[in-house]
Write an enzyme that holds these catalytic residues in place. Sequence first.
Site, PDB file in Angstrom:
ATOM      1  N   CYS A  51       0.803  -1.232   0.000  1.00 16.64           N
ATOM      2  CA  CYS A  51       0.000   0.000   0.000  1.00 16.64           C
ATOM      3  C   CYS A  51       0.832   1.277   0.000  1.00 16.64           C
ATOM      4  CB  CYS A  51      -0.930   0.001   1.209  1.00 16.64           C
ATOM      5  SG  CYS A  51      -2.114  -1.348   1.161  1.00 16.64           S
TER       6      CYS A  51
HETATM    7  N1  LIG Z   1      -2.869  -5.918   1.720  1.00 10.96           N
HETATM    8  C1  LIG Z   1      -3.289  -4.827   2.346  1.00 10.96           C
HETATM    9  O1  LIG Z   1      -2.893  -4.548   3.479  1.00 10.96           O
HETATM   10  C2  LIG Z   1      -4.300  -3.891   1.688  1.00 10.96           C
HETATM   11  C3  LIG Z   1      -4.971  -2.963   2.489  1.00 10.96           C
HETATM   12  C4  LIG Z   1      -5.922  -2.125   1.929  1.00 10.96           C
HETATM   13  C5  LIG Z   1      -6.149  -2.183   0.556  1.00 10.96           C
HETATM   14  N2  LIG Z   1      -5.459  -3.068  -0.231  1.00 10.96           N
HETATM   15  C6  LIG Z   1      -5.777  -3.097  -1.674  1.00 10.96           C
HETATM   16  O2  LIG Z   1      -6.643  -4.202  -1.910  1.00 10.96           O
HETATM   17  C7  LIG Z   1      -6.391  -4.749  -3.194  1.00 10.96           C
HETATM   18  C8  LIG Z   1      -6.086  -6.237  -3.085  1.00 10.96           C
HETATM   19  O3  LIG Z   1      -4.885  -6.387  -2.349  1.00 10.96           O
HETATM   20  P1  LIG Z   1      -4.481  -7.726  -1.599  1.00 10.96           P
HETATM   21  O4  LIG Z   1      -3.370  -7.360  -0.665  1.00 10.96           O
HETATM   22  O5  LIG Z   1      -5.687  -8.393  -1.057  1.00 10.96           O
HETATM   23  O6  LIG Z   1      -3.919  -8.605  -2.816  1.00 10.96           O
HETATM   24  P2  LIG Z   1      -3.512 -10.144  -2.789  1.00 10.96           P
HETATM   25  O7  LIG Z   1      -2.435 -10.306  -3.797  1.00 10.96           O
HETATM   26  O8  LIG Z   1      -3.290 -10.610  -1.388  1.00 10.96           O
HETATM   27  O9  LIG Z   1      -4.824 -10.911  -3.298  1.00 10.96           O
HETATM   28  C9  LIG Z   1      -5.357 -10.736  -4.551  1.00 10.96           C
HETATM   29  C10 LIG Z   1      -6.076 -12.019  -4.975  1.00 10.96           C
HETATM   30  O10 LIG Z   1      -6.724 -11.743  -6.199  1.00 10.96           O
HETATM   31  C11 LIG Z   1      -6.578 -12.861  -7.061  1.00 10.96           C
HETATM   32  N3  LIG Z   1      -6.761 -12.407  -8.431  1.00 10.96           N
HETATM   33  C12 LIG Z   1      -5.902 -11.733  -9.229  1.00 10.96           C
HETATM   34  N4  LIG Z   1      -6.495 -11.441 -10.404  1.00 10.96           N
HETATM   35  C13 LIG Z   1      -7.743 -11.942 -10.353  1.00 10.96           C
HETATM   36  C14 LIG Z   1      -8.835 -11.970 -11.269  1.00 10.96           C
HETATM   37  N5  LIG Z   1      -8.743 -11.389 -12.468  1.00 10.96           N
HETATM   38  N6  LIG Z   1      -9.952 -12.577 -10.885  1.00 10.96           N
HETATM   39  C15 LIG Z   1     -10.054 -13.175  -9.655  1.00 10.96           C
HETATM   40  N7  LIG Z   1      -9.074 -13.166  -8.761  1.00 10.96           N
HETATM   41  C16 LIG Z   1      -7.924 -12.569  -9.105  1.00 10.96           C
HETATM   42  C17 LIG Z   1      -5.211 -13.415  -6.734  1.00 10.96           C
HETATM   43  O11 LIG Z   1      -5.085 -14.772  -7.106  1.00 10.96           O
HETATM   44  C18 LIG Z   1      -5.149 -13.203  -5.204  1.00 10.96           C
HETATM   45  O12 LIG Z   1      -5.639 -14.341  -4.512  1.00 10.96           O
HETATM   46  C19 LIG Z   1      -5.286  -3.920  -3.790  1.00 10.96           C
HETATM   47  O13 LIG Z   1      -5.839  -2.883  -4.550  1.00 10.96           O
HETATM   48  C20 LIG Z   1      -4.591  -3.333  -2.580  1.00 10.96           C
HETATM   49  O14 LIG Z   1      -3.943  -2.113  -2.879  1.00 10.96           O
HETATM   50  C21 LIG Z   1      -4.551  -3.946   0.316  1.00 10.96           C
END
Ligand SMILES: NC(=O)c1ccc[n+]([C@@H]2O[C@H](COP(=O)([O-])OP(=O)(O)OC[C@H]3O[C@@H](n4cnc5c(N)ncnc54)[C@H](O)[C@@H]3O)[C@@H](O)[C@H]2O)c1
Length: 429
Positions: A274
């Site tokens: 992030c």
């Molecule tokens: N990790 C954090 O602390 C956090 C906090 C707030 C916001 N975010 C935001 O949330 C969003 C997701 O982040 P995350 O950390 O959960 O990511 P992550 O990589 O942990 O998880 C993403 C998941 O999405 C899946 N994926 C990818 N493309 C896909 C598709 N086309 N269809 C279905 N599934 C798909 C992946 O296989 C994975 O399991 C990002 O925009 C991030 O910036 C993350």
Amino acid sequence: MTLKDTLIAKAESREALFGIIGLGYVGLPLAVELAKAGFKVLGYDISQRVVDGINAGRSHIKDINDAELAAVVSQGLLSATTDAARLAEPDAISICVPTPLSKFKDPDMSYIQAATDVVARTLRVGQVIILESTTYPGTTREVVLPALEKTGLKVGQDFFLSFSPERVDPGNATYHTRNTPKVVGGITDACRDVTIALYGPAIDTLVPVKTTEAAELVKLLENTFRSVNIGLANEMAIVCDKLGVDVWDVIEAAATKPFGYMKFLPGPGLGGHCIPIDPHYLAWKMRGLNYKTRFIDVAGEVNTEMPVFWVRKVADALNRRSRAVNGAKVLVLGVAYKRDIDDIRESPALDIIHLLEQRGAIVSFHDPHISTYRDEEGHARESVPLEAATLAASDCVIIITDHTSIDWPMVKAHAPLVVDTRNVLSKVQ
Ligand SMILES: NC(=O)c1ccc[n+]([C@@H]2O[C@H](COP(=O)([O-])OP(=O)(O)OC[C@H]3O[C@@H](n4cnc5c(N)ncnc54)[C@H](O)[C@@H]3O)[C@@H](O)[C@H]2O)c1
């Protein structure tokens, strides 16, 4: 009854079926929280490994334990699939896919585009689509909406579209999905109201804002605020180093001011999915509008230079013992980007290890949460056990992550030379 009223009633009775696209750090905790509130949840992910694990009640996310996940799976409240056609089933679909940066530090929208395309293929009257991924202001209206309206369905009338940024803070023992207030902005007022009604049973406080752009910007303001203030704390560390003043002493004393000051700490540099990434989304958007976001740029510069600063501190410390970095055995404590988590994405430890090895150091690491990882060259690296003898055999120990389970008194007792980017050892008696 209008479509909006039907959906609100379905939320109240928990008859609404939720879909979650992307079951990672954000999607899985949200899915579990919705299931715990009594909704049936269908998770969709492109990773067969992730889907199989969830269906077997095995969590791949540290904040969700197996028992918690297995409970909702065995009650039939949560299941996962790789079959995109099943996205026709849910009443509400939350999109939680990654939003990384491209090689040139521009937004990589490919995941949001892929998820939107998949939703569009089965979009039907009465569905509510909620984008959760952090992104630049305008994404929901300019990227997601046109792709969904291409189906011939009309927003606010046939389907609903909102943006609601996820605020999950991995490893935070106090604030989790349910008790962290959640911001919601809709393309129309009805979109926002329906989304709030759907999330209401699972989230204690919902915060409506006027537009999807406002909701998108809230998330970027929060993370830019952190990046800028961490940048200031890091610059203060450099200033104090040059002045021969203890930066921690200064910060702790400044933090006793009961108003007008908020404590931020210096460290090895920014990490995670992030803070190092999100501000670039805003900077990119503003470049297109001919505006340079100066605070974002300066904070980014200071924060990215911190690994170089700490490697210089290692070199100085070794030099004071008439040792060179070249050939020195350096033990890195912690490679996760922050305390008590198992995530190394964008971790400054990776830069620090790379820079030390470039200078000829022999680097090993210990991390109680990361037993192995692959470096940039694809080599597997394994955590060494933390023992008195390992500490004593190193020429220098650099503390990068202040995990609570590390035996810090042992580190203090046996490491011959320590560079402490987190000021952990000052708290050890
Ligand atoms: N990790 C954090 O602390 C956090 C906090 C707030 C916001 N975010 C935001 O949330 C969003 C997701 O982040 P995350 O950390 O959960 O990511 P992550 O990589 O942990 O998880 C993403 C998941 O999405 C899946 N994926 C990818 N493309 C896909 C598709 N086309 N269809 C279905 N599934 C798909 C992946 O296989 C994975 O399991 C990002 O925009 C991030 O910036 C993350």
